[in-house]
Scaffold this active site. Structure first.
Site, PDB file in Angstrom:
ATOM      1  N   GLU A   5       4.032  19.461 -46.349  1.00  0.00           N
ATOM      2  CA  GLU A   5       5.466  19.219 -46.532  1.00  0.00           C
ATOM      3  C   GLU A   5       5.688  17.958 -47.369  1.00  0.00           C
ATOM      4  O   GLU A   5       5.014  16.942 -47.178  1.00  0.00           O
ATOM      5  CB  GLU A   5       6.110  19.041 -45.156  1.00  0.00           C
ATOM      6  CG  GLU A   5       7.587  18.752 -45.151  1.00  0.00           C
ATOM      7  CD  GLU A   5       8.137  18.611 -43.737  1.00  0.00           C
ATOM      8  OE1 GLU A   5       9.377  18.633 -43.608  1.00  0.00           O
ATOM      9  OE2 GLU A   5       7.348  18.499 -42.779  1.00  0.00           O
TER      10      GLU A   5
ATOM     11  N   LYS B  31      14.435  23.876 -46.908  1.00  0.00           N
ATOM     12  CA  LYS B  31      14.443  23.848 -45.441  1.00  0.00           C
ATOM     13  C   LYS B  31      15.872  23.992 -44.916  1.00  0.00           C
ATOM     14  O   LYS B  31      16.779  23.273 -45.333  1.00  0.00           O
ATOM     15  CB  LYS B  31      13.823  22.544 -44.950  1.00  0.00           C
ATOM     16  CG  LYS B  31      13.581  22.500 -43.455  1.00  0.00           C
ATOM     17  CD  LYS B  31      12.816  21.236 -43.071  1.00  0.00           C
ATOM     18  CE  LYS B  31      12.503  21.205 -41.586  1.00  0.00           C
ATOM     19  NZ  LYS B  31      11.737  19.999 -41.203  1.00  0.00           N
TER      20      LYS B  31
ATOM     21  N   CYS C 172       7.583  22.921 -41.418  1.00  0.00           N
ATOM     22  CA  CYS C 172       7.565  22.144 -40.180  1.00  0.00           C
ATOM     23  C   CYS C 172       8.305  22.883 -39.060  1.00  0.00           C
ATOM     24  O   CYS C 172       7.922  23.984 -38.683  1.00  0.00           O
ATOM     25  CB  CYS C 172       8.131  20.759 -40.446  1.00  0.00           C
ATOM     26  SG  CYS C 172       7.798  19.546 -39.149  1.00  0.00           S
TER      27      CYS C 172
END
Length: 347
Positions: free
Chosen positions: A48, A135, A169
């Site tokens: 990430e 995200k 994540c």
């Protein structure tokens, strides 16, 4: 003879960014792509926010403190535009590697000085950008610098190995996001993780193992989990103090990359805190075997009871109406071309 699904070699890159240095982080990523390809990897996953960094300073400093503000400004100045010079370089590396590459970046909106996204970019083996995924919901301190993405960047993408996907994540434990990708038939899933979690709670590696095995169990896909790690440059720039430095030097605080098969078995890793690349050969027939038992978006579900709707549209914040509010030059540039009258017929 029937269909063939084949065996694909995949790689999980575990490495530290060149902290808050966009150009050098990109160079490092390109080197690692070629290194993974030299050992036969056709799918390569990165952590990430690998370019230029992930905003982990909020685990150590107050949100409006001087250190946080200084590092956040540097994050924006080193963020990636898509497309831009960094994506050109990464695409060239993917093309030279003949590999699919999934890499985490901090993305900024062109011609702005404030808006950033936590983004995965998916490159094809021809070097093109297949798509990006922003995200959906920034987690804890990320919310201070990252905006959440919308449905227009969510979803699996097609590859020569069938549908592939990625999440970032905490998204990897979002039940609805996971189910949506299962419904889209993902066979290889890349999880991008930061280099450490908050200073309270379980270490990063614990969550990575749990989420990777859970995703594999539900999807019957192969899961590549790529974690970041910590280096001395980052420790120095974070100015985390004695307690923070002790935490960052703890080998259990970072790393933990691994690869999981559709039986939920860890077939490569988990790694310690070191930099390196994990490899695994993925026999895609195994996904068929396991889906014969549980196809949670097929025969092992009840669509008359459970349904999921995904909004693929992105809301529009800013609208312009009519040329009067624009300068003449801009208005002319935006105006449609004049209608072409048909030529007169000859008599």
């Amino acid at each position: 003879m029937g269909d063939t699904y084949g065996v694909v070699k995949v790689a999980a890159v575990q490495a530290a960014s060149v902290f808050l240095d966009r150009e050098r982080s990109t160079e490092k990523a390109c080197r690692l792509i070629l290194e993974a390809a030299s050992r036969g990897a056709r799918v390569i996953g990165f952590p990430e926010g690998f370019i230029p960094a992930h905003p982990v300073w909020y685990h150590h400093h107050a949100a409006t403190g001087a250190v946080s503000n200084k590092l956040a400004v540097e994050l924006f100045k080193n963020a990636v535009e898509i497309p831009g010079p960094e994506t050109v370089a990464l695409g060239a590396a993917a093309r030279a590697a003949n590999a699919y590459v999934v890499i985490g970046v901090c993305e900024k909106v062109p011609n702005t000085t404030g808006t950033m996204f936590n983004t995965q970019i998916y490159f094809g083996p021809d070097g093109s950008i297949i798509r990006k995924h922003q995200k959906i919901m920034p987690t804890v301190g990320e919310r201070l610098v990252h905006m959440g993405g919308f449905g227009d960047t969510f979803g699996a993408f097609q590859s020569e190995f069938g549908p592939m996907s990625g999440l970032i994540c905490g998204e990897n434990s979002n039940p609805l996001a996971v189910f949506a990708l299962i419904a889209e038939g993902t066979r290889i899933h890349v999880m991008s993780w930061p280099n450490h979690f908050p200073t309270s709670g379980d270490p990063l590696r614990n969550r990575v193992a749990i989420d990777s095995q859970a995703f594999a169990q539900m999807s019957k896909a192969f899961v590549i989990s790529a974690c970041g790690t910590v280096d001395e440059r980052m420790i120095a720039m974070l100015e985390a103090g004695p307690i923070g430095e002790k935490f960052l030097r703890n080998p259990d605080c970072c790393g933990g990359s691994l690869i999981v098969d559709p039986l939920s078995r860890i077939i490569a890793g988990p790694m310690g805190p070191e930099e390196g690349i994990l490899f695994a050969d993925c026999d895609l027939d195994l996904s068929i075997q396991m889906k014969l038992r549980h196809d949670f978006a097929g025969h092992y579900n009840r669509p008359d009871i459970f349904q999921l709707h995904v909004n693929r549209a992105a809301p529009q914040l800013y609208h312009q109406h009519g040329p009067a509010a624009l300068s003449l030059a801009v208005a002319e540039a935006l105006a449609p071309p004049p209608a072409q009258l048909p030529a007169p017929e000859e008599e």
